[in-house]
Design a protein around this motif. Structure first.
Motif, PDB file in Angstrom:
ATOM      1  N   PHE A  81       0.650  -1.239  -0.013  1.00 44.39           N
ATOM      2  CA  PHE A  81      -0.072  -0.002  -0.177  1.00 44.39           C
ATOM      3  C   PHE A  81       0.899   1.325   0.154  1.00 44.39           C
ATOM      4  N   TYR A  82       0.361   2.195  -0.737  1.00 45.35           N
ATOM      5  CA  TYR A  82       1.057   3.580  -0.751  1.00 45.35           C
ATOM      6  C   TYR A  82       2.573   3.502  -0.927  1.00 45.35           C
ATOM      7  N   GLY A  83       2.925   2.366  -1.885  1.00 45.12           N
ATOM      8  CA  GLY A  83       4.447   2.393  -2.298  1.00 45.12           C
ATOM      9  C   GLY A  83       5.036   1.541  -1.297  1.00 45.12           C
ATOM     10  N   ILE A  84       4.580   0.989  -0.090  1.00 44.63           N
ATOM     11  CA  ILE A  84       5.286   0.202   0.869  1.00 44.63           C
ATOM     12  C   ILE A  84       4.869  -1.226   0.526  1.00 44.63           C
ATOM     13  N   ILE A  85       5.992  -2.156   0.764  1.00 46.52           N
ATOM     14  CA  ILE A  85       5.620  -3.532   0.842  1.00 46.52           C
ATOM     15  C   ILE A  85       6.105  -4.120   1.963  1.00 46.52           C
ATOM     16  N   ILE A  86       5.056  -4.869   2.566  1.00 42.32           N
ATOM     17  CA  ILE A  86       5.256  -5.612   3.808  1.00 42.32           C
ATOM     18  C   ILE A  86       5.402  -7.100   3.571  1.00 42.32           C
ATOM     19  N   ARG A  87       6.521  -7.564   4.103  1.00 45.50           N
ATOM     20  CA  ARG A  87       6.973  -8.974   3.883  1.00 45.50           C
ATOM     21  C   ARG A  87       7.357  -9.640   5.411  1.00 45.50           C
ATOM     22  N   MET A  88       7.006 -10.879   5.446  1.00 44.86           N
ATOM     23  CA  MET A  88       7.447 -11.582   6.465  1.00 44.86           C
ATOM     24  C   MET A  88       8.008 -13.012   6.262  1.00 44.86           C
ATOM     25  N   TYR A  89       8.979 -13.303   6.950  1.00 45.30           N
ATOM     26  CA  TYR A  89       9.609 -14.733   6.477  1.00 45.30           C
ATOM     27  C   TYR A  89      10.260 -15.321   7.816  1.00 45.30           C
ATOM     28  N   SER A  90      10.477 -16.587   7.522  1.00 45.07           N
ATOM     29  CA  SER A  90      11.035 -17.528   8.637  1.00 45.07           C
ATOM     30  C   SER A  90      12.299 -17.886   8.240  1.00 45.07           C
ATOM     31  N   GLU A  91      13.471 -17.919   9.053  1.00 43.74           N
ATOM     32  CA  GLU A  91      14.605 -18.372   8.738  1.00 43.74           C
ATOM     33  C   GLU A  91      14.694 -19.839   9.498  1.00 43.74           C
ATOM     34  N   PRO A  92      14.608 -20.850   9.027  1.00 43.30           N
ATOM     35  CA  PRO A  92      14.679 -22.173   9.853  1.00 43.30           C
ATOM     36  C   PRO A  92      15.753 -22.265  10.533  1.00 43.30           C
ATOM     37  N   GLU A 103      17.468 -20.002  12.292  1.00 43.40           N
ATOM     38  CA  GLU A 103      17.435 -18.846  13.301  1.00 43.40           C
ATOM     39  C   GLU A 103      16.238 -18.840  14.150  1.00 43.40           C
ATOM     40  N   ARG A 104      16.563 -18.460  15.515  1.00 44.06           N
ATOM     41  CA  ARG A 104      15.172 -18.506  16.349  1.00 44.06           C
ATOM     42  C   ARG A 104      14.847 -17.019  16.726  1.00 44.06           C
ATOM     43  N   HIS A 105      13.665 -16.810  16.123  1.00 39.52           N
ATOM     44  CA  HIS A 105      13.145 -15.406  16.442  1.00 39.52           C
ATOM     45  C   HIS A 105      12.275 -15.216  17.764  1.00 39.52           C
ATOM     46  N   HIS A 106      13.048 -14.221  18.701  1.00 34.63           N
ATOM     47  CA  HIS A 106      12.002 -14.563  19.805  1.00 34.63           C
ATOM     48  C   HIS A 106      10.688 -13.713  19.967  1.00 34.63           C
ATOM     49  N   VAL A 107      10.634 -12.600  19.022  1.00 34.37           N
ATOM     50  CA  VAL A 107       9.533 -11.683  18.781  1.00 34.37           C
ATOM     51  C   VAL A 107       8.994 -11.970  17.430  1.00 34.37           C
ATOM     52  N   PRO A 108       7.664 -12.002  17.154  1.00 36.43           N
ATOM     53  CA  PRO A 108       6.961 -12.034  16.061  1.00 36.43           C
ATOM     54  C   PRO A 108       7.299 -10.567  15.152  1.00 36.43           C
ATOM     55  N   HIS A 109       7.546 -10.691  14.088  1.00 41.74           N
ATOM     56  CA  HIS A 109       7.916  -9.271  13.426  1.00 41.74           C
ATOM     57  C   HIS A 109       7.766  -9.262  11.691  1.00 41.74           C
ATOM     58  N   PHE A 110       7.851  -8.422  11.148  1.00 46.19           N
ATOM     59  CA  PHE A 110       7.537  -8.238   9.810  1.00 46.19           C
ATOM     60  C   PHE A 110       8.573  -7.037   9.291  1.00 46.19           C
ATOM     61  N   HIS A 111       8.744  -7.041   7.954  1.00 48.28           N
ATOM     62  CA  HIS A 111       9.671  -6.043   7.407  1.00 48.28           C
ATOM     63  C   HIS A 111       9.017  -5.329   6.397  1.00 48.28           C
ATOM     64  N   ALA A 112       9.137  -3.973   6.351  1.00 53.84           N
ATOM     65  CA  ALA A 112       8.520  -2.989   5.813  1.00 53.84           C
ATOM     66  C   ALA A 112       9.568  -2.423   4.747  1.00 53.84           C
ATOM     67  N   TYR A 113       9.273  -2.244   3.357  1.00 54.03           N
ATOM     68  CA  TYR A 113      10.209  -1.591   2.533  1.00 54.03           C
ATOM     69  C   TYR A 113       9.356  -0.599   1.996  1.00 54.03           C
ATOM     70  N   TYR A 114      10.262   0.494   1.692  1.00 54.34           N
ATOM     71  CA  TYR A 114       9.776   1.729   0.796  1.00 54.34           C
ATOM     72  C   TYR A 114      10.834   2.401   0.273  1.00 54.34           C
ATOM     73  N   GLN A 115      10.807   2.648  -1.004  1.00 50.82           N
ATOM     74  CA  GLN A 115      11.992   3.025  -1.972  1.00 50.82           C
ATOM     75  C   GLN A 115      13.026   2.349  -1.574  1.00 50.82           C
ATOM     76  N   ASN A 116      14.110   3.088  -1.075  1.00 50.64           N
ATOM     77  CA  ASN A 116      15.532   2.456  -0.603  1.00 50.64           C
ATOM     78  C   ASN A 116      15.601   2.137   0.940  1.00 50.64           C
ATOM     79  N   SER A 117      14.588   2.437   1.682  1.00 47.98           N
ATOM     80  CA  SER A 117      14.621   2.099   3.160  1.00 47.98           C
ATOM     81  C   SER A 117      13.654   0.811   3.498  1.00 47.98           C
ATOM     82  N   THR A 118      14.360   0.152   4.514  1.00 48.92           N
ATOM     83  CA  THR A 118      13.815  -0.837   5.110  1.00 48.92           C
ATOM     84  C   THR A 118      13.838  -0.757   6.642  1.00 48.92           C
ATOM     85  N   ALA A 119      12.541  -1.181   7.147  1.00 46.30           N
ATOM     86  CA  ALA A 119      12.400  -1.262   8.788  1.00 46.30           C
ATOM     87  C   ALA A 119      11.734  -2.702   9.104  1.00 46.30           C
TER      88      ALA A 119
END
Length: 89
Positions: free
Chosen positions: A7-18, A20-36
């Motif tokens: 939405f509005y040029g923002i891409i939301i992604r989520m992935y699992s790394e088999p 890697e142990r992730h302690h907190v559910p999270h997602f990645h947001a991409y907008y142009q050249n920025s990532t959070a």
């Protein structure tokens, strides 16, 4: 990395790394050249940066979809594909 929403040029992604142990559910947001990376509950910036406007849009979207994000997190960790989530309108 599976795309959950766009939405509005923002891409939301989520992935699992088999291996890697992730302690907190999270997602990645991409907008142009920025990532959070944002935690799901509570919705908070973990790392990276977006402009203030895009950050607010991502946070608003995530607040509306916490349950769906958590469900997708569980699907990924069960080895299944996450479900798309409606974009912010």
């Amino acid at each position: 990395m599976p795309e959950l929403s766009r939405f509005y040029g923002i891409i939301i992604r989520m992935y699992s790394e088999p291996n890697e142990r992730h302690h907190v559910p999270h997602f990645h947001a991409y907008y142009q050249n920025s990532t959070a990376v944002f935690s799901v509950s509570p919705v908070e910036l973990i790392t990276g940066e977006l402009s203030q406007r895009q950050r607010r849009l991502v946070e608003a979207w995530a607040e509306l979809h916490v349950e769906e994000l958590l469900a997708d997190w569980r699907l990924l960790h069960d080895g299944r594909r996450p479900q798309p989530i409606l974009p912010l309108q």
